[in-house]
Design a protein around this motif. Structure first.
Motif, mmCIF file in Angstrom:
data_model
loop_
_atom_site.group_PDB
_atom_site.id
_atom_site.type_symbol
_atom_site.label_atom_id
_atom_site.label_comp_id
_atom_site.label_asym_id
_atom_site.label_seq_id
_atom_site.Cartn_x
_atom_site.Cartn_y
_atom_site.Cartn_z
ATOM 1 N N THR A 80 48.352 38.274 40.753
ATOM 2 C CA THR A 80 48.925 39.176 41.768
ATOM 3 C C THR A 80 49.772 38.396 42.770
ATOM 4 O O THR A 80 50.815 38.873 43.210
ATOM 5 C CB THR A 80 47.830 39.948 42.539
ATOM 6 O OG1 THR A 80 46.895 39.022 43.058
ATOM 7 C CG2 THR A 80 47.114 40.959 41.688
ATOM 8 N N GLY A 91 50.395 42.966 39.215
ATOM 9 C CA GLY A 91 49.859 41.798 38.493
ATOM 10 C C GLY A 91 48.346 41.751 38.407
ATOM 11 O O GLY A 91 47.794 40.821 37.811
ATOM 12 N N ALA A 92 47.650 42.725 39.005
ATOM 13 C CA ALA A 92 46.183 42.693 38.954
ATOM 14 C C ALA A 92 45.692 42.995 37.543
ATOM 15 O O ALA A 92 46.339 43.750 36.810
ATOM 16 C CB ALA A 92 45.610 43.710 39.929
ATOM 17 N N GLY A 93 44.545 42.426 37.203
ATOM 18 C CA GLY A 93 44.010 42.634 35.863
ATOM 19 C C GLY A 93 43.584 41.312 35.280
ATOM 20 O O GLY A 93 43.504 40.313 35.996
ATOM 21 N N ILE A 94 43.303 41.312 33.994
ATOM 22 C CA ILE A 94 42.884 40.052 33.377
ATOM 23 C C ILE A 94 43.679 39.788 32.103
ATOM 24 O O ILE A 94 44.278 40.701 31.540
ATOM 25 C CB ILE A 94 41.365 40.033 33.065
ATOM 26 C CG1 ILE A 94 40.938 41.240 32.215
ATOM 27 C CG2 ILE A 94 40.550 39.968 34.338
ATOM 28 C CD1 ILE A 94 39.489 41.188 31.758
ATOM 29 N N PHE A 95 43.668 38.536 31.693
ATOM 30 C CA PHE A 95 44.327 38.146 30.452
ATOM 31 C C PHE A 95 43.454 37.077 29.806
ATOM 32 O O PHE A 95 43.156 36.060 30.438
ATOM 33 C CB PHE A 95 45.725 37.597 30.726
ATOM 34 C CG PHE A 95 46.361 36.915 29.545
ATOM 35 C CD1 PHE A 95 46.683 37.623 28.411
ATOM 36 C CD2 PHE A 95 46.622 35.553 29.570
ATOM 37 C CE1 PHE A 95 47.248 36.991 27.312
ATOM 38 C CE2 PHE A 95 47.194 34.917 28.474
ATOM 39 C CZ PHE A 95 47.508 35.630 27.351
ATOM 40 N N LYS A 96 42.995 37.339 28.598
ATOM 41 C CA LYS A 96 42.153 36.357 27.913
ATOM 42 C C LYS A 96 42.618 36.196 26.480
ATOM 43 O O LYS A 96 43.056 37.159 25.856
ATOM 44 C CB LYS A 96 40.691 36.814 27.914
ATOM 45 C CG LYS A 96 40.024 36.692 29.271
ATOM 46 C CD LYS A 96 38.551 36.954 29.174
ATOM 47 C CE LYS A 96 37.924 36.940 30.553
ATOM 48 N NZ LYS A 96 36.488 37.115 30.537
ATOM 49 N N PRO A 152 38.666 42.931 38.182
ATOM 50 C CA PRO A 152 38.604 41.969 37.066
ATOM 51 C C PRO A 152 37.203 41.851 36.483
ATOM 52 O O PRO A 152 37.048 41.750 35.262
ATOM 53 C CB PRO A 152 39.041 40.653 37.719
ATOM 54 C CG PRO A 152 39.832 41.038 38.895
ATOM 55 C CD PRO A 152 39.279 42.330 39.387
ATOM 56 N N ILE A 153 36.175 41.863 37.346
ATOM 57 C CA ILE A 153 34.801 41.719 36.847
ATOM 58 C C ILE A 153 34.424 42.932 35.989
ATOM 59 O O ILE A 153 33.858 42.786 34.905
ATOM 60 C CB ILE A 153 33.818 41.529 38.027
ATOM 61 C CG1 ILE A 153 34.147 40.216 38.756
ATOM 62 C CG2 ILE A 153 32.371 41.535 37.554
ATOM 63 C CD1 ILE A 153 33.370 39.963 40.024
ATOM 64 N N SER A 169 36.321 42.811 32.696
ATOM 65 C CA SER A 169 35.804 41.767 31.828
ATOM 66 C C SER A 169 34.493 42.221 31.161
ATOM 67 O O SER A 169 34.284 41.990 29.960
ATOM 68 C CB SER A 169 35.574 40.505 32.652
ATOM 69 O OG SER A 169 35.294 39.438 31.832
ATOM 70 N N ILE A 229 42.382 31.720 30.916
ATOM 71 C CA ILE A 229 40.977 31.997 30.646
ATOM 72 C C ILE A 229 40.848 32.450 29.198
ATOM 73 O O ILE A 229 41.631 33.275 28.733
ATOM 74 C CB ILE A 229 40.427 33.066 31.618
ATOM 75 C CG1 ILE A 229 40.569 32.561 33.066
ATOM 76 C CG2 ILE A 229 38.968 33.381 31.312
ATOM 77 C CD1 ILE A 229 40.274 33.591 34.114
ATOM 78 N N TYR A 245 43.630 39.694 24.782
ATOM 79 C CA TYR A 245 43.814 41.007 25.421
ATOM 80 C C TYR A 245 44.165 40.840 26.886
ATOM 81 O O TYR A 245 43.897 39.786 27.476
ATOM 82 C CB TYR A 245 42.559 41.883 25.259
ATOM 83 C CG TYR A 245 41.308 41.335 25.892
ATOM 84 C CD1 TYR A 245 41.045 41.527 27.246
ATOM 85 C CD2 TYR A 245 40.383 40.627 25.144
ATOM 86 C CE1 TYR A 245 39.898 41.023 27.823
ATOM 87 C CE2 TYR A 245 39.233 40.105 25.719
ATOM 88 C CZ TYR A 245 38.990 40.310 27.057
ATOM 89 O OH TYR A 245 37.863 39.805 27.641
ATOM 90 N N LYS A 255 53.232 41.423 31.438
ATOM 91 C CA LYS A 255 52.503 42.697 31.510
ATOM 92 C C LYS A 255 52.897 43.517 32.740
ATOM 93 O O LYS A 255 52.944 44.741 32.672
ATOM 94 C CB LYS A 255 50.991 42.478 31.429
ATOM 95 C CG LYS A 255 50.355 41.656 32.514
ATOM 96 C CD LYS A 255 48.883 41.377 32.180
ATOM 97 C CE LYS A 255 48.200 40.571 33.263
ATOM 98 N NZ LYS A 255 47.788 41.304 34.425
#
Lengths: 197, 266
Positions: free
Chosen positions: A141, B258-263, B147-148, B151, A193, B133, B95
């Motif tokens: 962000t 931009g919030a969210g996760i990428f793994k 994010p938690i 995940s 990650i 993802y 994204k």
């Protein structure tokens, strides 16, 4: 109507038309500057909010790690100095100083993640993995907020330095050039990650 | 005089015709302006570029997610699958830019799920394996899909060993969980009850339905067969920048930061 009167009427009409055009361009130019200035403020506020969120997350993250002080003294000191630099920058409100503190926090986070991955002596609590995801999100962000801010600065500076924007800037007392958020290549990358399955 | 009129009329018509052709050409050129980012498919909610999902799953997700948006009016949950060869390809898809380009969700209440697959051959059968993802969350959904939370949901669904890497089960399970979180937390509704074993049965027994492209093709052929008015309708669709999907679903105008996760798989 006499020819003389016609000339006078024509002259007044042209004058009125010019006045209308001038007023409209003044209003348009001023409004555009206000819009760009507001967009700049909104983008800055977004960067600031994201920095605050990350700062809080770093504090939580440090609390979930034990054994870091003994094994990775340098990283721990880096985190402490980054937090102090951030606190100082907030007090002064200087964008360059804030950008430097931001970069310092980014470096501290990436080094912390590398240290945890490489050093089995460092133990992390179960809350740490969740914070890791939060850190990724925060960095992502922040990266977007910095980019949006710099795009807003670009739009403002382009308008302020081009004709007729530069006239309006000096006429209405706007800033003629706004500083970009300095982004050091590589230092503010979003940490990676991964998952195993 | 008659000759002169004829002489005048034809060049004028020819000029007008040329003008129309020029305008048409310009409109088509503008319509063909290509962005680096992919355009959403007509069904909008599922953009299976990796061809990882069965049409039945796609229709199920579109049905559920469309209902959520059209009844409650805010949240759009959209999926995009990509076929990648190297891990770097995953990072090449921005994204946030994709979310903003597709304008997902109303009042910034959108969620974009990106799933990266790799092609694999298992006993001479081509299959898709999930290698990464990412989630991109709209500004106003950030407190809900943290994010938690994301995940945890991804661990339960996408990485669930009971789904044996079957993309349809993984994605459908994920969708149920994402929907239920919205229904329960935002709208105080009871969650959708589901059983993934039942879904697997449904999936196996689902009749074959041709995908949208085939229907589009049949639709074009039938229009061309109608003569003048068929051509006019077809032309109208092209000029309006419309796709051949009869009802194109669009984003609600949302944005994200931009919030969210990428793994990705280690």
């Amino acid at each position: 109507m006499k020819p003389f009167q016609l000339v006078i009427a024509g002259f007044i009409s042209v004058l009125l038309l010019l006045l209308v055009i001038l007023t409209l361009s003044l209003v348009g130019g001023y409004n555009r500057l206000v819009d760009l200035d507001e967009s700049l403020d909104a983008s800055y506020a977004q960067v600031f909010n994201r920095l605050e969120q990350r700062h809080d997350t770093i504090n939580q993250m440090v609390a979930t790690i034990s054994g870091l002080q003994e094994h990775e003294r340098e990283i721990y000191e880096l985190i402490i100095s980054a937090r102090l630099a951030y606190a100082d920058a907030i007090k002064t409100g200087d964008i360059d100083q804030l950008a430097e503190a931001d970069a310092l926090e980014s470096i501290a986070i990436s080094q912390l993640l590398v240290a945890i991955e490489d050093n089995p002596m460092i133990t992390v609590s179960s809350a740490f993995n969740g914070l890791l995801d939060t850190i990724y999100s925060m960095e992502s962000t922040l990266s977007v907020a910095r980019r949006d801010y710099n795009q807003a600065v670009l739009a403002y500076n382009q308008n302020a330095r081009r004709f007729p924007g530069l006239i309006f800037v000096s006429l209405f007392g706007f800033e003629s050039r706004v500083a970009y958020w300095k982004i050091d290549e590589g230092k503010t990358d979003v940490p990676e990650i991964s998952f195993t399955n | 005089m008659k000759e002169r009129r004829t002489f005048l009329r034809f060049p004028l018509r020819t000029k007008m015709k040329k003008g129309w052709i020029l305008i048409l050409f310009l409109v088509v050129l503008i319509g063909c302006h290509k962005s680096k980012l992919p355009e959403p498919t007509d069904s909008f909610y599922v953009n299976d570029y990796a061809d990882a999902l069965m049409p039945y799953t796609e229709r199920e997700i579109v049905g559920y997610n469309r209902y959520l948006y059209e009844v409650y009016g805010e949240i759009q949950i959209v999926y995009a699958t990509f076929l990648v060869e190297t891990p770097e390809e995953m990072e090449s898809i921005d994204k946030t830019e994709l979310f903003r380009h597709w304008k997902i969700g109303k009042n910034d209440m959108g969620l974009l799920v990106l799933l990266y697959f790799q092609k694999e051959m298992i006993e001479n059968i081509e299959s898709r394996t999930l290698v990464g993802y990412a989630f991109e969350v709209g500004y106003r959904l950030e407190p809900l899909y943290t994010p938690i939370v994301l995940s945890d949901i991804a661990d339960q669904t996408l990485l669930n060993p009971n789904h044996y890497d079957i993309a349809d089960l993984m994605v459908m399970h994920l969708n149920y969980e994402l929907l239920n979180l919205a229904y329960e937390s935002l709208y105080n509704e009871s969650p959708i009850s589901y059983d993934m074993d039942d879904y697997f049965e449904e999936l196996m027994n689902a009749p074959y339905v041709p995908d949208n492209e085939l229907w589009d093709f049949l639709w074009i052929i039938s229009l061309l067969d109608q003569g003048f008015w068929g051509y006019m309708i077809l032309g109208g669709f092209v000029l309006l920048g419309g796709s051949f999907g009869i009802m194109k679903i669009k984003g609600g105008g949302g944005s994200s930061g931009g919030a969210g996760i990428f793994k990705r798989r280690r």
